[in-house]
Design an enzyme around this catalytic site. Structure first.
Site, PDB file in Angstrom:
ATOM      1  N   LYS A 172       6.302   4.894  -5.060  1.00 14.80           N
ATOM      2  CA  LYS A 172       6.722   5.251  -3.826  1.00 14.80           C
ATOM      3  C   LYS A 172       6.034   4.822  -2.680  1.00 14.80           C
ATOM      4  O   LYS A 172       4.961   5.326  -2.499  1.00 14.80           O
ATOM      5  CB  LYS A 172       6.733   6.826  -3.675  1.00 14.80           C
ATOM      6  CG  LYS A 172       7.615   7.374  -2.507  1.00 14.80           C
ATOM      7  CD  LYS A 172       7.042   8.772  -1.971  1.00 14.80           C
ATOM      8  CE  LYS A 172       5.972   8.712  -0.886  1.00 14.80           C
ATOM      9  NZ  LYS A 172       6.437   8.028   0.181  1.00 14.80           N
ATOM     10  N   GLU A 247      -7.739   7.505  -3.008  1.00 21.19           N
ATOM     11  CA  GLU A 247      -8.249   6.633  -1.804  1.00 21.19           C
ATOM     12  C   GLU A 247      -7.892   7.474  -0.383  1.00 21.19           C
ATOM     13  O   GLU A 247      -6.856   7.217  -0.067  1.00 21.19           O
ATOM     14  CB  GLU A 247      -7.937   5.240  -1.891  1.00 21.19           C
ATOM     15  CG  GLU A 247      -8.250   4.770  -3.194  1.00 21.19           C
ATOM     16  CD  GLU A 247      -9.824   4.695  -3.535  1.00 21.19           C
ATOM     17  OE1 GLU A 247     -10.530   4.682  -2.534  1.00 21.19           O
ATOM     18  OE2 GLU A 247     -10.121   4.536  -4.677  1.00 21.19           O
ATOM     19  N   CYS A 281      -8.637   2.496   7.216  1.00 25.53           N
ATOM     20  CA  CYS A 281      -9.283   3.791   6.598  1.00 25.53           C
ATOM     21  C   CYS A 281     -10.648   3.418   6.515  1.00 25.53           C
ATOM     22  O   CYS A 281     -11.418   4.247   6.972  1.00 25.53           O
ATOM     23  CB  CYS A 281      -8.839   4.046   5.465  1.00 25.53           C
ATOM     24  SG  CYS A 281      -8.959   2.973   4.066  1.00 25.53           S
ATOM     25  N   GLU A 381     -10.457  10.910  12.046  1.00 28.74           N
ATOM     26  CA  GLU A 381      -9.989   9.524  11.877  1.00 28.74           C
ATOM     27  C   GLU A 381      -9.065   9.123  13.001  1.00 28.74           C
ATOM     28  O   GLU A 381      -7.961   9.852  13.189  1.00 28.74           O
ATOM     29  CB  GLU A 381      -9.490   9.322  10.485  1.00 28.74           C
ATOM     30  CG  GLU A 381      -9.292   8.188  10.279  1.00 28.74           C
ATOM     31  CD  GLU A 381      -8.811   7.755   8.601  1.00 28.74           C
ATOM     32  OE1 GLU A 381      -9.005   6.779   8.356  1.00 28.74           O
ATOM     33  OE2 GLU A 381      -8.121   8.665   8.184  1.00 28.74           O
TER      34      GLU A 381
END
Length: 478
Positions: A172, A247, A281, A381
């Site tokens: 997906k 992750e 990231c 973040e």
């Protein structure tokens, strides 16, 4: 530029119609105009794909290493022939500049397949320990969920080791940038991946993602995305006690020691953070610099930020494009404004779009000084071309600040003295450390500590995630 709609799913070796009728538009983030539509799958579509993967697992898991090596080598050949198609699609669906799309983005996906071949050739699937044989066997049917920011890389970092391990899978991809996944499915089909081994279902997280992670016939979920979404994936997978490899997010610190050559380090590290519009990231966007060197650092940082060219992906000389969506743009703008309200100082960039770019999700490369670790922007973040600068008093203080985060994905350290840099690297609580500008190495392991995840990808580290360990006691006989 013309791209294909994603209005069918690849299940059991065929392109099939969705069971539902829901679609969403894929927007070009440079123009805010639709470039394609993507079908949104249902739990029934997921079940069809899982059943196809389950049916294919019995035979594919028994293939030999040499057969799987040959399959991956064919994938590499076909992938190379479709590289420009992938790059063109990435320019349209995520605004990646032409240079980035055709080199780093496409090349990273290719690299995952080639390194998986090497890992597979060298991996020992059986070992003898006394009279016991230890076997490493395919874990089963895998649900793969990938984000939009480095699509070829992140898809290949799951598909390649899963194929190498003898697993079957359902992918997906993100609904924000799903079109490249269609090309990858076509590549796998042309390369001869057996029917049912790889399946593709488009959709959103709450529907398709949840159905995939909770499905009782899925043995493992490999997820890359935000920590918030990762928590939900783990919750959904828990009742069936399947393996979950994640992750997740990061807030990576970049420690510049007082002997670093700031005139070269800062432009280099500024470029690394802003590559892919800051949407990585592991970006080292939290700069920790010596108090005594602050003014020098800010002068170099201002010049580096102002030299970065922002624009449309097809324009020559453009280094960074837009963010992927309105939501991403709004988040970055909110974080910049909140930081200024909390006392941060804008050294370069700041809120709003770059001059001359009134349409599209473009962000000004931004440097913020006077940032303290208790500010939201130092802990949250950002996922944009925004760098915060925080000062430290000594090396112990720098390491304390670097580790003062719930994340632990990457760390960066620069010094004229390699041993000093190595000593700092040993003390950082992160899964990866980049010393003196070293880039990612696909032969190493990608992954983080703490809330940055619980798995590893790349090379044999990624291969191991898709394997179960079996002990056969008495194998050698009496």
């Amino acid at each position: 530029m013309t791209v294909k709609d994603a209005n069918a799913f690849y299940i059991g070796g065929e392109w099939v119609a969705p069971t539902g009728a829901s679609t969403i538009e894929v927007l070009n983030p440079s123009t805010e105009e639709p470039v394609a539509t993507v079908a949104l799958g249902t739990a029934e579509d997921v079940d069809r794909a899982v059943r196809a993967a389950r049916a294919a697992f019995e035979s594919y898991s028994q293939t030999s290493v040499s057969e799987r090596v040959q399959l991956l080598e064919r994938i590499v050949e076909v992938y190379q022939s479709r590289s420009q198609d992938i790059a063109t699609t990435l320019m349209a669906e995520m605004g990646a500049p032409a240079g980035l799309a055709s080199t780093a983005q496409v090349g990273a996906g290719l690299g995952q397949f080639t390194f998986a071949i090497d890992a597979l050739k060298n991996f020992q699937f059986e070992e003898q320990r006394g009279s016991t044989q230890v076997r490493y066997e395919s874990i089963g049917v895998c649900g793969l969920i990938t984000p939009w920011n480095w699509p070829p890389l992140l898809i290949a970092a799951k598909v390649a080791p899963a194929l190498a391990a003898g697993c079957t899978m359902v992918l997906k991809p993100s609904e924000l940038a799903p079109l490249n996944a269609v090309i990858i499915a076509e590549i796998l089909h042309e390369a001869g991946v057996p029917a049912g081994v790889f399946n593709l279902v488009h959709g959103d997280g709450p529907t398709v993602g949840s159905a995939l992670t909770s499905h009782p016939d899925v043995d493992m979920v490999s997820f890359t995305g935000s920590t918030r979404a990762g928590v939900e994936v783990a919750r959904s997978a828990a009742p069936t006690v399947k393996r979950v490899a994640q992750e997740l997010g990061g807030k990576s610190a970049n420690i510049m020691l007082d002997d670093a050559d700031f005139a070269s380090v800062i432009p280099r590290d500024m470029g690394d953070v802003c590559a892919n519009s800051g949407q990585s990231c592991n970006a080292g966007a939290r700069w920790l610099v010596p108090e005594s060197k602050l003014e020098e650092v800010l002068a170099h940082a201002r010049s580096a930020a102002e030299a970065i060219v922002v624009g449309h992906p097809e324009q020559e000389g453009v280094q960074i494009g837009p963010l992927v969506s309105q939501a991403a743009y709004d988040k970055v703008q909110r974080l910049i404004r909140a930081a200024v309200d909390a006392g941060a100082t804008v050294v370069a960039g700041g809120p709003g779009r770059p001059a001359g770019l009134d349409v599209g999700y473009f962000v000004r490369p931004t440097i913020l000084a006077n940032v303290t670790n208790d500010m939201e922007i130092a802990q949250e973040e950002i996922f944009g071309p925004v760098i915060t600068v925080t000062t430290y008093s000594d090396v112990d203080d720098a390491i304390r600040l670097a580790n003062d985060t719930v994340y632990g994905l990457a760390g960066f350290v620069s010094s004229a003295d390699l041993e000093r840099a190595r000593a700092v690297a040993r003390r950082l609580r992160t899964g990866m450390v980049h010393v003196n500008g070293a880039g990612l190495d696909f032969a190493g392991a990608f992954g983080g500590y703490k809330q940055s995840g619980n798995g590893r990808e790349y090379s044999d580290f990624g291969l191991r995630e898709f394997l179960e360990t079996k002990s056969v006691f008495g194998y050698a006989g009496s």
